[in-house]
Design a protein around this motif. Structure first.
Motif, short mmCIF file in Angstrom:
data_model
loop_
_atom_site.label_atom_id
_atom_site.label_comp_id
_atom_site.label_asym_id
_atom_site.label_seq_id
_atom_site.Cartn_x
_atom_site.Cartn_y
_atom_site.Cartn_z
N MET A 1 0.84 -1.19 0.00
CA MET A 1 0.00 0.00 0.00
C MET A 1 0.88 1.25 0.00
SD MET A 1 -3.40 -0.41 0.30
CE MET A 1 -4.33 -1.90 0.44
N ILE A 2 0.40 2.26 -0.64
CA ILE A 2 1.07 3.56 -0.62
C ILE A 2 0.85 4.16 0.77
CG2 ILE A 2 1.13 5.87 -1.61
CD1 ILE A 2 0.12 4.57 -4.25
N THR A 3 1.91 4.59 1.42
CA THR A 3 1.81 5.12 2.78
C THR A 3 2.66 6.37 2.92
OG1 THR A 3 3.67 3.77 3.54
CG2 THR A 3 1.47 2.80 3.74
N GLY A 4 2.57 6.97 4.09
CA GLY A 4 3.42 8.10 4.44
C GLY A 4 2.77 9.45 4.24
N PRO A 5 3.49 10.51 4.60
CA PRO A 5 2.92 11.85 4.55
C PRO A 5 2.63 12.36 3.14
CG PRO A 5 5.24 11.94 5.16
CD PRO A 5 4.85 10.49 5.15
N LEU A 6 3.27 11.79 2.13
CA LEU A 6 3.02 12.22 0.74
C LEU A 6 2.24 11.18 -0.05
CD1 LEU A 6 6.40 13.98 -0.12
CD2 LEU A 6 4.20 15.03 0.42
N LYS A 7 1.49 10.33 0.66
CA LYS A 7 0.78 9.26 -0.04
C LYS A 7 -0.23 9.79 -1.06
CE LYS A 7 -2.43 8.52 3.80
NZ LYS A 7 -2.79 7.57 4.87
N TRP A 8 -0.92 10.88 -0.73
CA TRP A 8 -1.92 11.39 -1.68
C TRP A 8 -1.25 12.07 -2.87
CZ3 TRP A 8 -5.81 8.66 -1.51
CH2 TRP A 8 -6.35 8.21 -0.30
N TYR A 9 -0.10 12.70 -2.64
CA TYR A 9 0.66 13.25 -3.77
C TYR A 9 1.11 12.11 -4.68
CZ TYR A 9 4.03 15.55 -6.68
OH TYR A 9 4.69 16.02 -7.79
N THR A 10 1.56 11.01 -4.09
CA THR A 10 2.02 9.86 -4.87
C THR A 10 0.89 9.31 -5.73
OG1 THR A 10 3.67 9.31 -3.19
CG2 THR A 10 3.04 7.55 -4.72
N VAL A 11 -0.31 9.19 -5.16
CA VAL A 11 -1.46 8.71 -5.94
C VAL A 11 -1.76 9.69 -7.08
CG1 VAL A 11 -3.95 8.24 -5.88
CG2 VAL A 11 -2.47 7.40 -4.02
N ALA A 12 -1.80 11.00 -6.76
CA ALA A 12 -2.11 12.01 -7.77
C ALA A 12 -1.08 12.01 -8.90
CB ALA A 12 -2.20 13.40 -7.13
N GLU A 13 0.20 11.92 -8.56
CA GLU A 13 1.26 11.93 -9.57
C GLU A 13 1.22 10.66 -10.41
OE1 GLU A 13 4.55 12.82 -11.97
OE2 GLU A 13 3.11 14.07 -10.89
N THR A 14 0.90 9.54 -9.81
CA THR A 14 0.79 8.28 -10.57
C THR A 14 -0.35 8.39 -11.59
OG1 THR A 14 1.65 7.02 -8.70
CG2 THR A 14 0.40 5.79 -10.36
N LEU A 15 -1.46 8.97 -11.19
CA LEU A 15 -2.58 9.13 -12.11
C LEU A 15 -2.25 10.16 -13.20
CD1 LEU A 15 -5.61 8.97 -9.66
CD2 LEU A 15 -4.64 7.14 -11.08
N ARG A 16 -1.55 11.22 -12.83
CA ARG A 16 -1.14 12.22 -13.83
C ARG A 16 -0.26 11.58 -14.90
NH1 ARG A 16 2.70 14.68 -15.96
NH2 ARG A 16 4.22 13.66 -14.60
N GLN A 17 0.71 10.79 -14.47
CA GLN A 17 1.60 10.13 -15.42
C GLN A 17 0.82 9.19 -16.34
OE1 GLN A 17 4.79 8.22 -13.25
NE2 GLN A 17 5.45 10.15 -12.34
N ALA A 18 -0.15 8.48 -15.81
CA ALA A 18 -0.94 7.55 -16.62
C ALA A 18 -1.75 8.30 -17.67
CB ALA A 18 -1.85 6.72 -15.73
N VAL A 19 -2.40 9.39 -17.27
CA VAL A 19 -3.20 10.17 -18.23
C VAL A 19 -2.28 10.81 -19.27
CG1 VAL A 19 -4.71 12.17 -18.52
CG2 VAL A 19 -5.12 10.55 -16.65
#
Length: 166
Positions: free
Chosen positions: A1-19
């Motif tokens: 699982m994605i964890t840590g204080p920047l977990k939501w940034y990590t999710v957002a950046e992963t989705l940005r890269q995919a799009v």
């Protein structure tokens, strides 16, 4: 699982890269941005991703409305991720005339191609992240048209993603 204080940034950046990788017409500007997405300038291509809200949940995707039993917090966090792809809208040469129909048709084709590619990239990446257990769960909300406003037109998709509290 994605964890840590920047977990939501990590999710957002992963989705940005995919799009970004899934778009036929590469946007001139692309990034994860803070707060609401601003169309500072319509430079004929913007891909912006933002986290609009984060909340606790016991039963995804519903926000927690009370404490869960003897626990201090709900076991999950959910975030609403906003993804927008914006293009230049046809503008008339004469302020008293509408844009030519062929320009409107070309713009509609570009925006609808973006819509298809956004939905495909997001659903594929979110499903992949869920299968790999990088995220706990997700829901992809309906795509909505944006604009035309200030010479820009495009699409917005919102995804709700769940991760464990940590």
């Amino acid at each position: 699982m994605i964890t840590g204080p920047l977990k939501w940034y990590t999710v957002a950046e992963t989705l940005r890269q995919a799009v970004h990788a899934g778009l036929t017409a590469e946007p001139q500007r692309s990034g994860v941005v803070p707060g609401q997405i601003a169309w500072d300038e319509c430079d004929c291509g913007l891909l912006a991703v933002s986290v609009s809200q984060i909340y606790l949940t016991e039963i995804f995707p519903e926000p927690a409305v009370r404490r869960v039993g003897n626990a201090c917090d709900a076991p999950w966090e959910a975030a609403e991720i906003v993804v927008q792809v914006v293009r230049c809208a046809p503008n008339p040469d004469d302020p008293m005339a509408a844009p030519p129909p062929e320009e409107l048709a070309a713009s509609a084709q570009e925006v609808l191609r973006d819509a298809y590619e956004m939905m495909r990239a997001l659903s594929t990446k979110l499903c992949e992240m869920n299968n790999e257990r990088a995220i706990a769960d997700f829901i992809l909300r309906p795509l909505t048209a944006q604009g035309p406003l200030g010479g820009c037109v495009g699409n917005e998709v919102r995804a709700i993603v769940s991760l464990p509290r940590n």
